[in-house]
Scaffold this active site. Structure first.
Site, PDB file in Angstrom:
ATOM      1  CB  SER A 135      35.080  33.736  34.922  1.00 55.88           C
ATOM      2  OG  SER A 135      35.622  32.718  35.732  1.00 55.88           O
ATOM      3  CB  CYS A 175      41.793  28.309  30.640  1.00 54.38           C
ATOM      4  SG  CYS A 175      43.392  27.795  31.290  1.00 54.38           S
TER       5      CYS A 175
END
Lengths: 369, 635
Positions: B325, B381
């Site tokens: 991420s 997300c």
């Protein structure tokens, strides 16, 4: 025994001074040569050498006290005893470095081959006393002469000690030529020896051949057999004119110089005292030799002349060969430098020889009974 | 009889006169010959032979210099030289070698057979050259040997300076270690002026700056005897000690990182984003560099080099990980800059993203609902970024990755750095002879798949976000100075490039990073501190594809296939002065494993800062009071 007062009056003080001067220089030099060995076990060699000089002085007194004519009378016996000792070496001798040269009694080791040098001179003097022929000598006599020399020569060669045996022969021929020989004998000896000389090569041990080869070209094996002579030449040459100073010879003190207390003792002297010191030393040696000749010339009889001549030439040849050897002029043969090299037998025999010179010198005015 | 007597008295010595005259000349000539030769040797060749006698006795011996020291930025010593004691034996100095060895063995409780073996192992040697018997004996043994020296003739103790790595394994990967130069290195052009017994840096700073650290050898003119034994020193040229190095690291912070990182394997880097200076850099597991000093024992080397966790690898610069991420910020920057979205663009996340016949999932099964970019970063997300990736395409992603410094070396002053990997269509074709698949772009957009980065590249990229877009060359070396303190070289911060980002883009990204820590639903929430102003991003890099049901508990997954946990942060929010990256290999979730470590480091940093400020204030006060006193004295 009645002692003639004239013996004291005529005592050869000059000879004593010359010999003591050389021996003193020898001790001084030996101290330096052994200086770097401080801490090694046993007595230093210069102390030992001093003892040998004392013993030598006693024998010297004995040698001039007994009239040399009495000594001449017993010359063959004396030579025979000396040959017997040489013979004993084969059975009782100590072996060092592969050769058997030493007799040891009561802690003293003695080299009979040194004694033979002197007794041969005496025996020869006796021989010429008995066989005076002005016109030279016949082969019959020559055979006796060869016997006097051949026995010790072969025995010493067997030890093996080629250097000493050749030296003995050299001294012998010096005296023989001095007395004179028929030309045809001289020629035949020359012929025979020129044929035999190459044969010597084959009876020589390997190390002896090495020495000859490295004499001819020291750089052939600079770390092996040529090493000694290279280091000796460096030591002598590096002394220069004034020398490096007493106890300051680097070649000596750092042990680059081999055998520095015996065969190469002259290099020690030359390194530390330079050309100046060496010149003085050579001058003293020359004085000794010329003084010896003077004694020989002034002797009242032939045996006196011959003994004095023999002893003087003995010293001369040793000086010449030893110094020539350390200077790289001759191959390395084990001939010591008189009065300077460490060696009890050599020292004692030399001083005894000097005693004989004194003997002859102080009796030059004595009329025969 | 009578006739004979007569002959004796009739003897005329004069008849030899001529012969003696000849002899006199012969003898004089012979001695003259000797004198001539002496003149030749002593006077004509005297100087040459004097030189040869000097060559005989004088040797030049090398005197090794002391190696330079290494300090941290505050002047705390990191690498020192300390004496090590070796025992050696000169066989020529003792008559009873066996006896000496036995006594030594008894005194030191050592096996005498062992010692004898060492002695007999030496076959060829010069006389008076000592044989090393025992290396690096401790002070206890030294005391025993010294007090019994009279009973141990021929034995000598050498003092050899060795490296003392004060912080041991904590700094091993930065400082490295030294060792005797190897045959291979000697053959190398780079080492052509080195000698066979030189000690050289083998790793880390010791290796990188070896030429500065090693110093210049001096020489000693010594007098030796015929056997080569050293007798006295005639002259000496002092060696020049090596240069001292000051690093940008703070040893206290380094220690803090080491202590905070309690996991098995991974990396922590602390960087000052304002200039790219490295404040701490650790890699775990590590090794003890002090063991290498005198030649590392074979068995220790074996266990180090065969360890599956490879303790000899500096993960901070050569570990290559999927960024997970942490890559999302690069994707976001690309999307904003390329105008694919703006900050308000909202995308719906229902937990999955379909691409052809493949389904990509968000880490939250239920999905995040309709989120904008800020929320997407804060909550990390995945689906939002799948869409961005799809819109941008692999080439744009690669383009921005390179702008952030991925895919190429940072040129930190250490050897062994890796480049990482920025995949492109062309790369895929050349590498696999296959064309790029659309799904691979989707994986890439959340930092999975082919993309690989080193921890150093990651922290540099985030430092650039923190400092307004400047990509610095990581700075490890601050200064090189002589032993006397004269500066040889000062290393100033080097800007490598400016990432072409609009101010607005940067603001959006930095606000999102702040949110990820400080907003309640942020993934780095656990790091939140009232007093601090930390911005950061969690990351979880998959080692194997995500399990389909996600049921398995982390602890039950085998270590080797557990996810890597990543966390990067900087503080304070608006004027960042510290950036921290934590990579925990197989540590699970970044938020739960890596973030707490980073939190402790950030806390520690600010505590240190406060402490330093306090010290400063105190010393100013002291200085002031001193001047007070002096001014009073003046009155």
């Amino acid at each position: 025994l009645k002692i003639d007062r004239r013996l004291f009056v005529n005592f050869d003080w000059i000879l004593l001074v010359i010999v003591m001067a050389i021996s003193g220089l020898g001790l001084l030099n030996l101290y330096s040569a052994g200086f770097n060995l401080a801490g090694s076990r046993g007595e230093p060699l210069y102390i030992k050498q001093a003892y040998w000089i004392l013993i030598g002085l006693i024998l010297m007194i004995a040698a001039f006290s007994i009239d040399y004519r009495i000594i001449i009378r017993h010359a063959y016996t004396i030579h025979a005893i000396s040959l017997l000792l040489l013979f004993l070496v084969f059975f009782l001798g100590n072996i060092t470095h592969g050769s058997q040269r030493w007799l040891v009694f009561y802690g003293f080791s003695f080299q009979p081959s040194e004694l033979v040098k002197l007794t041969m001179v005496i025996a020869l003097a006796r021989f010429y006393k008995d066989n005076q022929i002005d016109e030279g000598y016949y082969l019959r006599n020559a055979l006796i002469l060869l016997f006097i020399i051949m026995v010790p020569f072969l025995m010493i060669m067997r030890q093996p000690d080629l250097g000493t045996s050749l030296f003995l022969a050299l001294l012998f021929f010096t005296m023989v030529f001095f007395m004179g020989m028929r030309r045809n004998i001289v020629i035949s000896i020359a012929a025979v020896s020129s044929v035999l000389a190459p044969l010597l090569w084959f009876i020589m041990k390997d190390y002896q051949r090495e020495r000859i080869l490295s004499f001819l070209n020291p750089e052939r094996d600079p770390l092996g057999s040529g090493y000694h002579i290279i280091q000796s030449i460096i030591a002598i040459g590096s002394g220069g004119f004034f020398g490096k100073g007493y106890l300051r010879g680097t070649q000596t003190q750092l042990k680059f110089l081999p055998e520095q207390q015996t065969d190469f003792v002259f290099s020690v002297f030359a390194e530390e005292w330079g050309f100046l010191g060496v010149f003085v030393l050579m001058f003293i040696f020359l004085s000794l030799i010329l003084w010896g000749f003077k004694i020989a010339r002034n002797s009242r009889d032939l045996p006196g002349t011959l003994i004095a001549f023999g002893v003087t030439m003995f010293i001369f040849w040793e000086v010449f060969i030893n110094i020539g050897m350390v200077l790289g002029l001759f191959p390395v043969v084990g001939i010591p430098l008189p009065f300077l090299s460490y060696g009890g037998s050599s020292m004692v025999i030399l001083l005894t020889g000097i005693g004989l010179l004194m003997n002859i010198s102080m009796r030059r005015f004595v009329l025969h009974p | 009889m009578l006739e004979k007597q007569n002959r004796l008295t009739d003897y005329d010595p004069g008849k030899f006169k001529r012969k003696f005259n000849v002899l006199l000349w012969l003898v004089s000539f012979a001695l003259f010959l000797l004198i001539s030769r002496l003149w030749y040797l002593q006077i004509i060749k005297g100087d040459d032979l004097r030189q040869r006698s000097e060559n005989n006795r004088i040797r030049i011996q090398e005197v090794k210099p002391l190696r330079g020291l290494i300090y941290d930025a505050r002047g705390d010593i990191l690498v020192d030289n300390q004496p090590s004691f070796d025992v050696s034996l000169i066989p020529e100095d003792t008559k009873d070698i066996k006896g000496v060895m036995k006594r030594l063995a008894d005194l030191c409780d050592q096996d005498s057979v062992d010692l004898a073996k060492k002695l007999s192992a030496v076959k060829f040697r010069k006389p008076f050259v000592p044989i090393k018997i025992d290396k690096d004996i401790g002070r206890d043994k030294l005391a025993i040997v010294e007090t019994n020296s009279l009973n141990l003739p021929g034995l000598m103790v050498d003092v050899v300076p060795v490296r003392k790595y004060v912080y041991g394994e904590e700094m091993a990967h930065v400082l490295g270690y030294v060792g005797e130069i190897s045959a291979g290195e000697l053959g190398d052009e780079y080492y052509k002026d080195y000698r066979s017994d030189d000690i050289v840096g083998k790793y880390g700073t010791e290796r990188y700056l070896d030429r500065y650290l090693k110093g210049v050898s001096g020489g000693e003119q010594v007098e030796v005897n015929v056997r080569g034994r050293k007798l006295s020193v005639l002259g000496r040229v002092e060696p020049v000690p090596g240069f001292n190095i000051t690093l940008t690291l703070d040893a206290r912070l380094q220690k803090m990182c080491w202590d905070a990182f309690t996991e098995k394997a991974g990396s922590v880097i602390v960087m000052d984003p304002r200039d790219g200076s490295l404040l701490a850099l650790i890699s775990k597991p590590s090794f003890n560099p002090n063991l290498f000093n005198r030649g590392i024992p074979e068995e220790i080397w074996e266990s180090l080099s065969k360890d599956v966790l490879s303790p000899l690898q500096n993960r901070s610069i050569s570990g290559q990980y999927p960024p997970g991420s942490l890559y999302k910020l690069i994707v976001a920057a690309a999307a904003l800059e390329e105008g694919v979205i703006n900050k308000d663009t909202k995308i719906g996340c229902n937990g999955t993203f379909d691409m052809g016949n493949r389904t990509f999932r968000c880490w939250r099964k239920a999905g995040h609902g309709l989120v904008n970019l800020h929320q997407a970063i804060v909550e990390s997300c995945d689906v939002y970024f799948y869409h961005l990736g799809e819109m941008l395409g692999v080439e744009k992603l690669a383009d921005y990755s390179k702008k952030f410094g991925f895919g190429s070396k940072t040129f930190i002053e250490l050897y062994g750095e890796k480049e990482g990997l920025v995949p492109t269509k062309r790369w895929k074709r050349e590498r696999f002879k296959e064309s790029w698949q659309g799904g691979e772009t989707i994986s890439l957009s959340i930092g999975q798949g082919f993309v690989l980065v080193t921890p150093l590249q990651l922290i540099r990229a985030y430092s650039a976000i923190a400092n307004g877009g400047i990509l610095y060359k990581p700075r490890l070396i601050k200064r090189i100075a002589t032993a006397e303190g004269d500066i040889v070289r000062e290393f100033i911060p080097e800007k490598e490039s400016s990432i072409p980002l609009r101010k607005k883009t940067l603001e959006i990204l930095r606000y999102a990073l702040w949110g990820a820590v400080n907003e309640e639903n942020g993934t780095g929430w656990s790091l939140k501190r009232e007093a601090r102003d930390v911005s950061g991003k969690t990351g979880t890099a998959q080692v194997v594809a995500m399990p389909k049901d996600g049921k398995e508990e982390e602890k039950e997954i085998p270590y080797k296939i557990r996810d890597h946990a990543l966390f990067v942060c900087y503080a304070p929010r608006n004027t960042p002065e510290i950036a921290v990256l934590v990579v925990v290999e197989h540590g699970g979730h970044g938020g739960s494993t890596a973030a707490p470590i980073a939190r402790r480091i950030v806390d520690g940093y600010f505590d240190l800062k406060k402490y330093d400020a306090g010290l400063m204030a105190q010393s100013i006060k002291e200085a002031a009071s001193v001047s007070d006193i002096s001014s009073r004295d003046g009155i």
